[in-house]
Design a protein around this motif. Structure first.
Motif, PDB file in Angstrom:
ATOM      1  N   GLY A   1       1.841  -1.205   0.122  1.00  0.00           N
ATOM      2  CA  GLY A   1       2.126  -1.415   1.533  1.00  0.00           C
ATOM      3  C   GLY A   1       1.572  -0.305   2.407  1.00  0.00           C
ATOM      4  N   PRO A   2       1.692  -0.451   3.740  1.00  0.00           N
ATOM      5  CA  PRO A   2       0.949   0.412   4.661  1.00  0.00           C
ATOM      6  C   PRO A   2       1.517   1.804   4.898  1.00  0.00           C
ATOM      7  CG  PRO A   2       2.198  -1.224   5.887  1.00  0.00           C
ATOM      8  CD  PRO A   2       2.343  -1.584   4.434  1.00  0.00           C
TER       9      PRO A   2
ATOM     10  N   LEU B   1      -4.473   4.078  -8.329  1.00  0.00           N
ATOM     11  CA  LEU B   1      -5.318   3.239  -7.482  1.00  0.00           C
ATOM     12  C   LEU B   1      -5.203   1.772  -7.875  1.00  0.00           C
ATOM     13  CD1 LEU B   1      -8.492   5.498  -7.231  1.00  0.00           C
ATOM     14  CD2 LEU B   1      -6.898   4.949  -5.375  1.00  0.00           C
ATOM     15  N   LEU B   2      -5.175   1.496  -9.172  1.00  0.00           N
ATOM     16  CA  LEU B   2      -5.037   0.120  -9.636  1.00  0.00           C
ATOM     17  C   LEU B   2      -3.737  -0.497  -9.154  1.00  0.00           C
ATOM     18  CD1 LEU B   2      -5.904  -2.290 -11.478  1.00  0.00           C
ATOM     19  CD2 LEU B   2      -4.608  -1.170 -13.285  1.00  0.00           C
ATOM     20  N   ASN B   3      -2.691   0.292  -9.129  1.00  0.00           N
ATOM     21  CA  ASN B   3      -1.373  -0.200  -8.748  1.00  0.00           C
ATOM     22  C   ASN B   3      -1.111  -0.100  -7.255  1.00  0.00           C
ATOM     23  OD1 ASN B   3       0.618  -0.834 -11.226  1.00  0.00           O
ATOM     24  ND2 ASN B   3      -0.946   0.627 -11.854  1.00  0.00           N
ATOM     25  N   GLY B   4      -2.161  -0.108  -6.460  1.00  0.00           N
ATOM     26  CA  GLY B   4      -1.996  -0.175  -5.013  1.00  0.00           C
ATOM     27  C   GLY B   4      -1.838   1.156  -4.331  1.00  0.00           C
ATOM     28  N   GLY B   5      -2.262   2.253  -4.966  1.00  0.00           N
ATOM     29  CA  GLY B   5      -2.173   3.562  -4.333  1.00  0.00           C
ATOM     30  C   GLY B   5      -2.926   3.595  -3.017  1.00  0.00           C
ATOM     31  N   GLN B   6      -2.289   4.151  -1.993  1.00  0.00           N
ATOM     32  CA  GLN B   6      -2.869   4.207  -0.651  1.00  0.00           C
ATOM     33  C   GLN B   6      -3.361   5.625  -0.351  1.00  0.00           C
ATOM     34  OE1 GLN B   6      -2.702   1.056   1.575  1.00  0.00           O
ATOM     35  NE2 GLN B   6      -2.869   0.776  -0.642  1.00  0.00           N
ATOM     36  N   LYS B   7      -4.626   5.754   0.008  1.00  0.00           N
ATOM     37  CA  LYS B   7      -5.191   7.077   0.271  1.00  0.00           C
ATOM     38  C   LYS B   7      -4.478   7.760   1.432  1.00  0.00           C
ATOM     39  CE  LYS B   7      -9.760   6.030  -1.619  1.00  0.00           C
ATOM     40  NZ  LYS B   7     -11.217   5.931  -1.351  1.00  0.00           N
ATOM     41  N   THR B   8      -4.013   6.990   2.403  1.00  0.00           N
ATOM     42  CA  THR B   8      -3.286   7.594   3.530  1.00  0.00           C
ATOM     43  C   THR B   8      -1.978   8.212   3.055  1.00  0.00           C
ATOM     44  OG1 THR B   8      -2.364   5.398   4.031  1.00  0.00           O
ATOM     45  CG2 THR B   8      -4.302   6.104   5.286  1.00  0.00           C
ATOM     46  N   ASP B   9      -1.321   7.599   2.064  1.00  0.00           N
ATOM     47  CA  ASP B   9      -0.109   8.201   1.511  1.00  0.00           C
ATOM     48  C   ASP B   9      -0.425   9.526   0.830  1.00  0.00           C
ATOM     49  OD1 ASP B   9       1.566   6.189   2.372  1.00  0.00           O
ATOM     50  OD2 ASP B   9       1.655   5.152   0.438  1.00  0.00           O
ATOM     51  N   MET B  10      -1.492   9.545   0.053  1.00  0.00           N
ATOM     52  CA  MET B  10      -1.856  10.778  -0.644  1.00  0.00           C
ATOM     53  C   MET B  10      -2.216  11.878   0.355  1.00  0.00           C
ATOM     54  SD  MET B  10      -2.038  12.140  -3.652  1.00  0.00           S
ATOM     55  CE  MET B  10      -2.185  10.811  -4.869  1.00  0.00           C
TER      56      MET B  10
ATOM     57  N   LEU C   1       0.224  -6.506  -8.341  1.00  0.00           N
ATOM     58  CA  LEU C   1      -0.540  -5.272  -8.290  1.00  0.00           C
ATOM     59  C   LEU C   1      -1.269  -5.027  -6.975  1.00  0.00           C
ATOM     60  CD1 LEU C   1      -2.090  -5.118 -11.851  1.00  0.00           C
ATOM     61  CD2 LEU C   1      -0.319  -3.664 -10.894  1.00  0.00           C
ATOM     62  N   PRO C   2      -1.761  -6.048  -6.261  1.00  0.00           N
ATOM     63  CA  PRO C   2      -2.625  -5.732  -5.125  1.00  0.00           C
ATOM     64  C   PRO C   2      -1.869  -5.188  -3.925  1.00  0.00           C
ATOM     65  CG  PRO C   2      -2.251  -8.081  -5.244  1.00  0.00           C
ATOM     66  CD  PRO C   2      -1.647  -7.489  -6.481  1.00  0.00           C
ATOM     67  N   VAL C   3      -2.627  -4.521  -3.063  1.00  0.00           N
ATOM     68  CA  VAL C   3      -2.118  -4.174  -1.748  1.00  0.00           C
ATOM     69  C   VAL C   3      -2.179  -5.431  -0.900  1.00  0.00           C
ATOM     70  CG1 VAL C   3      -2.439  -2.709   0.267  1.00  0.00           C
ATOM     71  CG2 VAL C   3      -3.039  -1.871  -2.013  1.00  0.00           C
ATOM     72  N   ILE C   4      -1.106  -5.745  -0.209  1.00  0.00           N
ATOM     73  CA  ILE C   4      -1.049  -6.989   0.545  1.00  0.00           C
ATOM     74  C   ILE C   4      -1.443  -6.751   1.995  1.00  0.00           C
ATOM     75  CG2 ILE C   4       0.442  -8.887   1.261  1.00  0.00           C
ATOM     76  CD1 ILE C   4      -0.173  -8.725  -1.729  1.00  0.00           C
ATOM     77  N   ASN C   5      -2.489  -7.398   2.421  1.00  0.00           N
ATOM     78  CA  ASN C   5      -2.867  -7.426   3.827  1.00  0.00           C
ATOM     79  C   ASN C   5      -2.509  -8.804   4.362  1.00  0.00           C
ATOM     80  OD1 ASN C   5      -4.025  -4.849   3.863  1.00  0.00           O
ATOM     81  ND2 ASN C   5      -5.875  -5.660   2.884  1.00  0.00           N
ATOM     82  N   ARG C   6      -1.568  -8.869   5.271  1.00  0.00           N
ATOM     83  CA  ARG C   6      -1.055 -10.161   5.706  1.00  0.00           C
ATOM     84  C   ARG C   6      -2.110 -10.885   6.546  1.00  0.00           C
ATOM     85  NH1 ARG C   6       4.153  -9.859   4.199  1.00  0.00           N
ATOM     86  NH2 ARG C   6       5.089  -7.825   4.110  1.00  0.00           N
TER      87      ARG C   6
END
Length: 339
Positions: free
Chosen positions: A118-119, A178-187, A42-47
Motif C-alpha cells: 500500500g501507499p 521488493l517481491l512482497n510489495g516493498g515500497q521505496k518511499t517507505d524505505m 503479493l502485488p502492490v495494489i493501484n486502484r
C-alpha cells in the motif's frame, strides 16, 4: 459497493540461485520450502480497474469490558492503506474525524503487517505509535504485534543484499521485500525510532481468552512453550542481528493455513500450550481461506463479499485479514464477536 483494482500479476522467483551474483531463478521455479506467500496477495495494489468486491456493513454489538478496562478490539492487516485504516477506526468510534484517539479506556491490538503493497506504510506506523500514546493517556491502550512484513522490512534495512542460505539457493532480504510489495518511499522515510519500535513488538499475546497472533501457523511453537518465552526468543533473535537466523524467523512467520480444512487440531494445540479459547489472526486474506478470489472480468458480482471476520476451525479460529490489498475490507472488530 466499493470497487478497486488488481493488476495482472506474475510472481517472479525471489531467490537468487548459487552462482554469479546476477543470476536469478527462472520465473516458473518453485519458491523455497517453507516460504508460503500466496500469489494474489503479493502485488502492490493501484486502484483503477477490474476486481470488484462487495463490502457489507459490519454490525457492531456492545462488547463486555474487562474489569477496569474498556472494550477490546483487534485490527487486521493494514499494508500501508492509511486512509482506509482511519476510516475503519472512526467507524468503530476509536478515533475522531481528525484521527485522534476518542475511545477512552478501550483496548486495541493491531495484528501486524503495517507496511508493503500500500501507499503509506510509514504513515501507518506513525499513526499506531501516536495512538498508543494517546490511548495510554486516556486510560486505555493501543498495542501492536509483530507480523512477517515487519520482519521483512527490518531485514531489508539491516541486511539489504547480503546473501542468505535459504536452503534452496541464495536469497536476500532486499529481493524478498521488493517481491512482497516493498515500497521505496517507505524505505526512504524509515528512521531509527521506527526500527526500534518494530523490533520491540511482541509476537503473541492473550487477551480476554483470545490468543492474538499475526500468522495462521503453528510455527510459534518452535520458539517457546509459553507466550513470554516466544516473545523473549523473538526479541533475542532480532537483538543478535544474525541474517540467517532472522531469515529463518521471517520464513516461518510466512507460513499459513494451519487452521483451514482439518485444522481445528492445530488451533487446539496452540490454545493448549499458550492459553485462550480462540485464536485470532491476520496474515491470510479471508477470500483465500474460503477458497475464493476476485475475478478480473470486471463484472459487479465477481468478487467475494467481505462482511466481517471469518470464524472457522470448529469455532476455534478467527481470521481478521479482510484483504484490503485486493479490494477487500480493512477489518477492525470488537472482541468477543457477537456470535
Amino acid at each position: 459497493m466499493r470497487t478497486a483494482t488488481l493488476r495482472d500479476f506474475r510472481v517472479p522467483a525471489y531467490v537468487q540461485q548459487a552462482g554469479p551474483p546476477a543470476a536469478t531463478a527462472p520465473v516458473d521455479e518453485e519458491p523455497p520450502d517453507g516460504y508460503t506467500p500466496t500469489q494474489r496477495d503479493l502485488p502492490v495494489i493501484n486502484r483503477g480497474d477490474t476486481v470488484q468486491v462487495a463490502v457489507a456493513p459490519e454490525e457492531t454489538a456492545p462488547r463486555p469490558a474487562s474489569e477496569g478496562l474498556g472494550p477490546l478490539y483487534a485490527v487486521g492487516d493494514v499494508h500501508g492503506y492509511l486512509d482506509e485504516l482511519l476510516a475503519a477506526l472512526q467507524a468503530q468510534g476509536l478515533v475522531d474525524a481528525d484521527g485522534t484517539w476518542s475511545a477512552g479506556n478501550a483496548r486495541v491490538w493491531f495484528l501486524g503487517d503495517f507496511t508493503d503493497r500500500g501507499p503509506d506504510g510509514i504513515g501507518v506506523i506513525e499513526l499506531v505509535m501516536r495512538l498508543s500514546a494517546e490511548a495510554a493517556a486516556a486510560g486505555g491502550y493501543c498495542k501492536a504485534l509483530m507480523g512477517n512484513h515487519e520482519l521483512l522490512l527490518l531485514g531489508a534495512k539491516r541486511f539489504g543484499d547480503t546473501p542468505i542460505d535459504s536452503g534452496a539457493g541464495t536469497a536476500t532480504f532486499q529481493a524478498a521485500w521488493l517481491l512482497n510489495g516493498g515500497q521505496k518511499t517507505d524505505m526512504e522515510r524509515l528512521e531509527d525510532h521506527h526500527l526500534q519500535w518494530m523490533s520491540r513488538l511482541d509476537a503473541i499475546v492473550e487477551e480476554d481468552d483470545h490468543l492474538l497472533l499475526h500468522s495462521d501457523t503453528t510455527a510459534y511453537l518452535d520458539y517457546g512453550d509459553s507466550i513470554e518465552a516466544v516473545n523473549d526468543t523473538v526479541h533475542s533473535i532480532l537483538t543478535r542481528n544474525d541474517a540467517d537466523e532472522c531469515w529463518d524467523l521471517f520464513r516461518k512467520f510466512t507460513k499459513r493455513f494451519a487452521f483451514r480444512d482439518e485444522g481445528a487440531s492445530a488451533a487446539r494445540e496452540l490454545l493448549g500450550v499458550y492459553g485462550g479459547r480462540r485464536v485470532v489472526h491476520g496474515h491470510s486474506p479471508i477470500p483465500y481461506l474460503l477458497g475464493e478470489s476476485g475475478s478480473e472480468d470486471g463484472s459487479p458480482d465477481s468478487g467475494p463479499q467481505i462482511d466481517g471476520p471469518h470464524v472457522y476451525a470448529d469455532g476455534l479460529a478467527v481470521a481478521l485479514d479482510g484483504g484490503v490489498t485486493m479490494a477487500g475490507k480493512l477489518l477492525v472488530s470488537g472482541l468477543p464477536l457477537a456470535d
